[in-house]
Motif scaffolding. Structure first.
Motif, mmCIF file in Angstrom:
data_model
loop_
_atom_site.group_PDB
_atom_site.id
_atom_site.type_symbol
_atom_site.label_atom_id
_atom_site.label_comp_id
_atom_site.label_asym_id
_atom_site.label_seq_id
_atom_site.Cartn_x
_atom_site.Cartn_y
_atom_site.Cartn_z
ATOM 1 N N TYR A 271 70.313 17.372 24.081
ATOM 2 C CA TYR A 271 69.529 16.682 25.111
ATOM 3 C C TYR A 271 68.034 16.967 24.957
ATOM 4 C CZ TYR A 271 73.774 15.289 27.593
ATOM 5 O OH TYR A 271 74.972 14.713 27.932
ATOM 6 N N GLN B 89 66.678 14.731 22.489
ATOM 7 C CA GLN B 89 66.519 13.383 23.026
ATOM 8 C C GLN B 89 65.377 13.307 24.053
ATOM 9 O OE1 GLN B 89 68.472 11.124 21.481
ATOM 10 N NE2 GLN B 89 69.169 12.979 20.418
ATOM 11 N N ASP C 71 65.553 14.645 27.054
ATOM 12 C CA ASP C 71 66.126 14.565 28.406
ATOM 13 C C ASP C 71 66.056 15.958 29.038
ATOM 14 O OD1 ASP C 71 67.701 14.335 30.694
ATOM 15 O OD2 ASP C 71 69.028 12.855 29.772
ATOM 16 N N ARG C 72 64.972 16.237 29.740
ATOM 17 C CA ARG C 72 64.732 17.572 30.284
ATOM 18 C C ARG C 72 65.798 17.970 31.307
ATOM 19 N NH1 ARG C 72 60.869 21.435 30.828
ATOM 20 N NH2 ARG C 72 59.465 20.316 29.418
ATOM 21 N N GLU C 73 66.161 17.064 32.186
ATOM 22 C CA GLU C 73 67.097 17.401 33.268
ATOM 23 C C GLU C 73 68.449 17.856 32.702
ATOM 24 O OE1 GLU C 73 69.262 15.319 37.147
ATOM 25 O OE2 GLU C 73 67.548 14.331 36.183
ATOM 26 N N LYS C 74 69.002 17.073 31.786
ATOM 27 C CA LYS C 74 70.315 17.413 31.231
ATOM 28 C C LYS C 74 70.231 18.632 30.309
ATOM 29 C CE LYS C 74 72.552 12.919 31.608
ATOM 30 N NZ LYS C 74 73.219 11.808 30.902
ATOM 31 N N LEU D 166 61.498 20.512 24.088
ATOM 32 C CA LEU D 166 61.043 19.578 25.122
ATOM 33 C C LEU D 166 59.528 19.407 25.075
ATOM 34 C CD1 LEU D 166 63.346 20.766 28.039
ATOM 35 C CD2 LEU D 166 63.431 18.526 26.911
ATOM 36 N N ASN E 83 58.585 17.184 22.172
ATOM 37 C CA ASN E 83 58.824 15.762 22.452
ATOM 38 C C ASN E 83 57.770 15.179 23.390
ATOM 39 O OD1 ASN E 83 61.116 15.389 20.882
ATOM 40 N ND2 ASN E 83 62.501 16.125 22.473
ATOM 41 N N GLU E 84 57.306 16.009 24.315
ATOM 42 C CA GLU E 84 56.380 15.502 25.331
ATOM 43 C C GLU E 84 54.919 15.558 24.894
ATOM 44 O OE1 GLU E 84 57.391 18.012 28.576
ATOM 45 O OE2 GLU E 84 59.334 17.048 28.934
#
Length: 312
Positions: free
Chosen positions: A238, A241, A243-246, A273, A276-277
């Motif tokens: 995740y 991908q 997707d920080r929350e998951k 994360l 990615n950001e």
């Protein structure tokens, strides 16, 4: 370390015996005419020195030999002594195991290789290979350990543990095709082999096959939903991908299941994360972000086209 300890013990014993001798000499010097007293002192020091020498020999020579011998015999099974009487291969294996315990690695290798060469039963062959693996681990010889892993699979191709172990060795060396084949073989003989699913998912993530990796991880969770590595790898997925929350949810699940190094996992997930950001590359990024080169089985390294943190 063992040799240093034995050397210190021997030096202490010699100093004690010399001290006894010096003490007796002093007594003779100060009381040359008191024969009964000198005789008593001499006997006392002599007995003390003899007892010390005996204790040293028992503790450092006899008992270690006895313990190593018993352990080597037990390694052959409950009928170890009986087997050795009638089986030359077992006798060679015993000598090799004893030599490992005695720290004589070249002799151990020679005996175990001879035992392996004489073995024509798969169980005996695997026994010799397993002890050779222990030997090469002690010697920190990775190339010979890989040879043993290959032998294990050659002798017992239907053994999922042997296949997984060889797969891990190939994976660590960057030979992902060969590693993948081994893990698939392990699953062929043990469809619930969680480690093989986990390793296949890692290979797929490294190659950028994210959809396939997610499918594999879902199968892994069905087999053992409470294993910390399952959720740690899903957290990686995740995070890849974005997707920080998951990712954070799976990270928490992994920690609740007992992940051994939660701080390292948190740093790793946050690094992915953040990359990615913000496109920031940090030292906590895992190798799956950088690893792009695979080693073929018979040629120079080639690019596999996997994920790379340095790509734009």
């Amino acid at each position: 370390m063992k040799n240093e300890k034995d050397k210190k013990g021997l030096n202490a014993l010699l100093m004690f015996i010399v001290g006894c001798g010096v003490g007796v000499a002093i007594m003779f010097f100060y009381y040359p005419d008191d024969v009964p007293f000198l005789g008593t002192v001499g006997w006392m020091f002599g007995i003390a020195a003899l007892m010390s020498l005996t204790t040293f020999i028992l503790a450092n020579i006899v008992m270690p030999y006895h313990n190593r011998r018993n352990a080597a015999i037990r390694a052959l099974g409950k009928d170890g002594i009986k087997i050795m009487r009638h089986d030359e291969t077992a006798k060679l294996a015993y000598k090799g195991i004893y030599a490992i315990m005695d720290g004589k690695y070249p002799q151990a290798e020679e005996y175990l290789q001879q035992a392996l060469a004489h073995s024509d039963v798969r169980q005996n062959q695997m026994f010799c290979v397993e002890w050779l693996i222990r030997l090469y681990e002690a010697m920190d010889n990775e190339s010979k350990m890989l040879w043993c892993y290959r032998k294990s699979v050659e002798f017992s191709p239907d053994n999922p543990d042997a296949q997984s172990r060889l797969g891990h060795a190939y994976f660590a060396d960057g030979k992902l095709d060969q590693a993948l084949y081994c893990f698939e073989q392990a699953l062929r003989y043990d469809p619930n082999n969680g480690y093989s699913y986990f390793s296949i998912a890692q290979i797929q993530l490294i190659r950028g096959q994210d959809a396939e990796a997610f499918e594999t991880l879902q199968q892994l969770v069905k087999i053992n939903e409470n294993h910390p590595l399952c959720h740690a790898e899903l957290a990686d997925y995740y995070a890849l991908q974005g997707d920080r929350e998951k990712a954070e949810e799976e990270c928490r699940k992994s920690q609740l299941c007992g992940f051994k190094d939660p701080d390292e996992l948190n740093r790793r997930i946050n690094a992915m994360l953040s990359f990615n950001e913000t496109k920031f590359t940090g030292g906590d990024l895992p190798t799956m972000y950088f690893r792009k080169i695979e080693k073929p089985s018979d040629g120079p390294d080639v690019h596999s086209g996997g994920r790379n943190a340095l790509d734009n």
